[in-house]
Write a protein that holds these residues in place. Structure first.
Motif, mmCIF file in Angstrom:
data_model
loop_
_atom_site.group_PDB
_atom_site.id
_atom_site.type_symbol
_atom_site.label_atom_id
_atom_site.label_comp_id
_atom_site.label_asym_id
_atom_site.label_seq_id
_atom_site.Cartn_x
_atom_site.Cartn_y
_atom_site.Cartn_z
ATOM 1 N N MET A 601 0.778 -1.288 -0.072
ATOM 2 C CA MET A 601 0.069 0.261 -0.399
ATOM 3 C C MET A 601 1.309 1.068 -0.065
ATOM 4 N N GLU A 602 1.958 1.143 -0.790
ATOM 5 C CA GLU A 602 2.316 2.470 -0.940
ATOM 6 C C GLU A 602 1.930 3.624 -1.170
ATOM 7 N N LEU A 603 0.705 3.976 -2.035
ATOM 8 C CA LEU A 603 0.137 4.768 -1.791
ATOM 9 C C LEU A 603 -0.618 5.527 -1.100
ATOM 10 N N LYS A 604 -0.732 4.997 0.354
ATOM 11 C CA LYS A 604 -1.681 4.870 1.301
ATOM 12 C C LYS A 604 -1.071 6.543 1.955
ATOM 13 N N GLU A 605 -0.249 6.672 2.582
ATOM 14 C CA GLU A 605 0.257 7.899 3.152
ATOM 15 C C GLU A 605 -0.492 9.544 2.203
ATOM 16 N N THR A 606 0.135 8.945 1.138
ATOM 17 C CA THR A 606 -0.067 10.480 0.049
ATOM 18 C C THR A 606 -1.410 10.737 -0.837
ATOM 19 N N LEU A 607 -2.311 9.851 -0.504
ATOM 20 C CA LEU A 607 -3.992 9.735 -0.245
ATOM 21 C C LEU A 607 -4.302 10.576 1.172
ATOM 22 N N LYS A 608 -3.528 10.096 2.041
ATOM 23 C CA LYS A 608 -4.565 10.956 3.328
ATOM 24 C C LYS A 608 -3.415 12.410 3.298
ATOM 25 N N GLN A 609 -2.356 12.334 3.153
ATOM 26 C CA GLN A 609 -1.462 13.428 2.417
ATOM 27 C C GLN A 609 -2.806 14.760 1.678
ATOM 28 N N GLN A 610 -2.612 14.253 1.282
ATOM 29 C CA GLN A 610 -3.606 14.913 -0.214
ATOM 30 C C GLN A 610 -5.324 14.789 0.116
ATOM 31 N N GLY A 611 -5.375 14.528 1.309
ATOM 32 C CA GLY A 611 -7.153 14.571 1.648
ATOM 33 C C GLY A 611 -8.467 14.166 0.088
ATOM 34 N N ILE A 612 -7.287 12.582 -0.506
ATOM 35 C CA ILE A 612 -8.020 12.247 -1.691
ATOM 36 C C ILE A 612 -8.687 11.126 -0.594
ATOM 37 N N ARG A 613 -10.030 11.116 -0.780
ATOM 38 C CA ARG A 613 -11.608 10.108 -0.487
ATOM 39 C C ARG A 613 -11.003 8.682 -0.874
ATOM 40 N N HIS A 614 -10.594 8.341 0.475
ATOM 41 C CA HIS A 614 -9.816 7.016 -0.888
ATOM 42 C C HIS A 614 -10.225 5.616 0.135
ATOM 43 N N PHE A 615 -10.695 4.456 -0.376
ATOM 44 C CA PHE A 615 -10.645 2.796 0.672
ATOM 45 C C PHE A 615 -9.777 1.899 -0.056
ATOM 46 N N ILE A 616 -8.543 1.107 1.565
ATOM 47 C CA ILE A 616 -8.217 0.195 1.111
ATOM 48 C C ILE A 616 -8.588 -0.928 0.884
ATOM 49 N N VAL A 617 -8.605 -2.465 -0.508
ATOM 50 C CA VAL A 617 -9.186 -3.180 -0.231
ATOM 51 C C VAL A 617 -8.647 -3.681 -0.972
ATOM 52 N N GLY A 618 -9.015 -5.533 -0.105
ATOM 53 C CA GLY A 618 -7.853 -6.535 -0.652
ATOM 54 C C GLY A 618 -7.001 -7.023 0.104
ATOM 55 N N ASP A 619 -6.065 -7.233 -0.358
ATOM 56 C CA ASP A 619 -4.754 -8.069 0.058
ATOM 57 C C ASP A 619 -3.843 -6.797 0.173
ATOM 58 N N ALA A 620 -4.594 -5.447 -0.193
ATOM 59 C CA ALA A 620 -3.540 -4.147 -0.038
ATOM 60 C C ALA A 620 -3.917 -4.255 1.581
ATOM 61 N N ASP A 621 -4.881 -4.426 2.043
ATOM 62 C CA ASP A 621 -4.404 -3.992 3.152
ATOM 63 C C ASP A 621 -4.952 -5.339 4.207
ATOM 64 N N GLN A 622 -5.250 -6.091 4.403
ATOM 65 C CA GLN A 622 -4.589 -7.736 4.286
ATOM 66 C C GLN A 622 -5.331 -8.996 3.659
ATOM 67 N N VAL A 623 -4.297 -9.602 3.556
ATOM 68 C CA VAL A 623 -3.543 -10.822 2.449
ATOM 69 C C VAL A 623 -4.759 -11.686 2.981
ATOM 70 N N ARG A 624 -6.057 -11.965 1.909
ATOM 71 C CA ARG A 624 -6.627 -13.231 2.255
ATOM 72 C C ARG A 624 -6.907 -13.882 1.071
ATOM 73 N N ARG A 625 -8.915 -13.907 1.419
ATOM 74 C CA ARG A 625 -8.409 -14.709 0.444
ATOM 75 C C ARG A 625 -9.683 -14.048 -0.925
ATOM 76 N N ILE A 626 -10.270 -14.132 -2.107
ATOM 77 C CA ILE A 626 -11.024 -14.172 -2.825
ATOM 78 C C ILE A 626 -12.430 -12.818 -2.688
ATOM 79 N N ILE A 627 -12.976 -14.134 -1.774
ATOM 80 C CA ILE A 627 -14.364 -13.511 -0.936
ATOM 81 C C ILE A 627 -13.718 -12.075 -0.339
ATOM 82 N N GLU A 628 -13.053 -12.320 0.464
ATOM 83 C CA GLU A 628 -13.099 -10.784 0.872
ATOM 84 C C GLU A 628 -12.272 -9.559 -0.191
#
Ligand SMILES: Cc1cc2nc3c(=O)[nH]c(=O)nc-3n(C[C@H](O)[C@H](O)[C@H](O)COP(=O)(O)O)c2cc1C
Length: 640
Positions: A601-628
């Motif tokens: 999730m390299e881009l996470k900090e910039t998204l926060k700093q720039q105040g861009i509305r964002h969602f982190i989903v799937g393995d980028a948040d935590q490595v799991r299965r297809i369903i998650e």
């Protein structure tokens, strides 16, 4: 093209528009007291809109001692059931309610010592014995089935189905594994069938001559020393004489190995239809075939061949409730075909106690009330970063809501991990699903930019309104001496055929990726040793695919080394360490890394700093299965 499948059929006073059936599927969406919930209604409405001729409801408990979901054991359930029936009728389908008693598979009653069974033989699933039913209990439960059928009529249902399959109470009577009685309800198969026959006769007596009764039976118990299809054929005349109008020929019990009742992808469409045919040859009443049907054309062939009169589509209607309408319109390529992964449906219900039904590839299933039904009021400019299952799902779902969506993928291919996983045995369907998603990107108007890495700079300059970060995971590389040796590569390089299969291969990690890579390699003649730090494989044998995978690797003589690490790689030697003892494996020409993943999730900090509305989903948040991944991708899209 689907002439047979779409032709009508009449069963007693019930006329079905076509021969497609939605088989019973428990959802756990009901209220805790066993009444029908709003979630149940929204879920069944979507299924009824499919245009299948007959919907068979999920299990309905005829008695509190065996009720594990919705109830039909009291008049208080009738209003909710009537609502369910009305929703189905409004959409144009007919409905049968499935009458059920779980017997020794009723977990909470087992724990309270109140579950009933033919004998006090422990449940295969829970290992706890039920109370052996007295003759009085037997009479009580037979009557409860009759009462349930009368309530089904009162709710306006067109038919009932008696659940005599899958290892619940009626199958328990049929099975030597559960029925060790010495009275008239035990003994030979015919005697063990007495209870089932008396239940059918009671239901017939109570509902009258015109009301259709379906009987769902596992055509074979599919367990060592279990009953066979020939045994079932021997009692068919009795089932019919007692009042059965349709046989629904299912398979196995929940105690059978490998989750066979909802067979994994290793089994092909219609794999169980030959048993339906055997039954059909022995009786004069219609037979329903079920098992892995995803494409209506395969169902058409089964009816045209005379194997069965109707075909049930279970998990397929969870994966795509519009499948039949798409088929009618000739849009077969738009059907989202079930993967038989079981992550969201049967295995979630069985293994994740208390969870309700979902579908790994259809995020709407079980969440019908959460899905926005109208286009977004303010369409947004949405960037999706990452083209794996989470990103692809987020893109399609956002675009369907009218947002302006661009999907960026760093590599030149879409699918993330699945791009590689599609190469392993029996996972081609996963690749087909990715192809389907990619096709939908085009159809929903998503702009796709592969080979583009989204940078902090791009975010700062272009400032998209919303970003869904679906950058997936990256491989974990353990600190092992010799990882730079030429024999070392990673699982993705092997699966992508960038590295040819070695002759004598050591795989680091016996999780799903490691085991599937082993499966891929043994298919090409490699000798494989899997080395795993954990005491046992995290891939559970209790799941359908896990069972098959373990079996294939065992049959191929793949070696597992658990509680073991690799302390060094040098030339063709790999040194293993277990219990403080070293062992050198010689002649290893390939070492494959499959030691797990960690989020990117390299881009996470910039998204926060720039105040861009964002969602982190799937393995980028935590490595799991297809369903998650798909669920989070879709939810982000719905929440924009
Ligand atoms: C989530 C789920 C719940 C199920 N619940 C029931 C049930 O309540 N009663 C029943 O007879 N079968 C139940 N089944 C079995 C299905 O009706 C069907 O026989 C099975 O999934 C195989 O068909 P398919 O390959 O088309 O999915 C369930 C299956 C799934 C996936």
């Amino acid at each position: 093209m689907l002439d047979q499948l779409l032709s009508p059929i009449t069963i007693r006073n019930m006329k079905l528009d076509n021969r497609c059936v939605m088989p019973p599927m428990g959802t756990n969406l009901g209220n805790r007291d066993g009444t029908v919930s709003e979630k149940n209604l929204a879920y069944i409405k979507r299924r009824a809109e499919s245009g299948v001729g007959l919907i068979i409801s999920e299990i309905m408990g005829v008695h509190p001692s065996g009720c594990v979901g919705l109830g039909i054991y009291d008049d208080k359930f009738i209003p909710g059931l009537k609502q369910m029936v009305d929703v189905i009728h409004q959409a144009g389908s007919k409905v049968a309610l499935q009458l059920h008693h779980a017997g020794r598979e009723a977990f909470f009653q087992l724990k309270k010592g109140q579950a009933l069974g033919p004998s006090a033989a422990a449940s295969f699933i829970y290992g706890i014995p039920p109370k052996e039913m007295t003759l009085e209990d037997i009479r009580m439960i037979i009557q409860a089935f009759g009462d349930g059928a009368v309530r089904s009529q009162a709710a306006g249902a067109d038919a009932v189905e008696i659940h005599a399959a899958h290892g619940y109470l009626l199958t328990q009577f049929l099975s030597v594994h559960a029925n060790q009685r010495t009275d008239e309800y035990g003994g030979s198969f015919k005697d063990r069938a007495r209870f089932v026959i008396e239940v059918i006769a009671e239901v017939r007596k109570r509902v009258g001559a015109d009301y259709p009764i379906l009987v769902r039976i596992s055509a074979e118990e599919f367990i060592k020393n279990g009953y066979s299809v020939e045994d079932v054929i021997s009692i068919l005349p009795d089932l019919v004489a007692a009042g059965t109008d349709v046989i629904h020929a299912s398979i196995g019990t929940h105690g059978s190995p490998g989750g066979i009742t909802s067979a994994p992808a290793e089994y092909e469409a219609g794999w169980n239809a030959w048993r339906a045919r055997k039954i059909k040859e022995a009786v004069d009443i219609p037979v329903i075939a079920v098992g892995r049907f995803t494409d209506p054309r395969a169902a058409e062939a089964v009816i045209a061949n005379g194997d069965a009169d109707m075909v049930a589509f279970g998990r397929q209607i969870l994966a795509d409730p519009d499948f039949l309408n798409k088929a009618r319109a000739g849009r077969f390529e738009d059907i989202r075909q079930c993967l038989a992964c079981n992550q969201g449906c049967i295995e979630r219900l069985m293994l994740e106690m208390g969870s309700s039904v979902r579908c790994a590839i259809n995020p709407e299933t079980g969440q019908e009330l959460l899905v926005p039904r109208k286009p977004a009021e303010t369409p947004r400019q949405v960037w999706i970063v990452g083209g794996g299952p989470a990103g692809l799902t987020a893109a399609v779902e956002s675009a369907k809501l009218g947002h302006q969506v661009t999907l960026f993928e760093q590599s030149n291919q879409l699918g993330g991990q699945v791009f590689f996983a599609r190469q392993v045995p029996f996972k081609k369907v996963y690749g087909d699903w990715i192809d389907w998603l990619v096709d939908q990107l085009g159809k929903t108007g998503v702009t796709v930019r592969t080979g583009v890495t989204v940078t902090d700079e791009m975010l700062k300059v272009e400032k998209p309104e919303v970003v869904i970060l679906a950058t997936g995971g990256q491989k974990s590389v353990p600190a092992i001496r010799g990882m730079d040796q030429p024999s070392v590569c990673d699982a993705w390089q092997v699966l992508n055929r960038e590295k040819p299969a070695g002759k004598n291969v050591v795989i680091i990690g016996a999780g799903l990726i490691g085991m599937e890579t082993a499966d891929f390699l043994v298919d090409q003649g490699s000798r494989v040793t899997l080395v795993e730090l954990l005491k046992q494989s995290p891939v559970l044998r209790i799941t359908g695919h896990g069972y098959q995978l373990h079996k294939r690797l065992r049959d191929a003589n793949v070696q597992f080394r658990f509680s073991t690490t690799i302390s060094g790689i040098e030339g063709d030697q790999v040194t293993l360490s277990c219990d403080n003892r070293d062992e050198v494996l010689d002649g290893v020409d390939q070492v494959v890394l499959a030691a797990g993943m960690k989020p990117r999730m390299e881009l996470k900090e910039t998204l926060k700093q720039q105040g861009i509305r964002h969602f982190i989903v799937g393995d980028a948040d935590q490595v799991r299965r297809i369903i998650e991944a798909t669920e989070e991708g879709a939810r982000a899209a719905w929440d924009i």
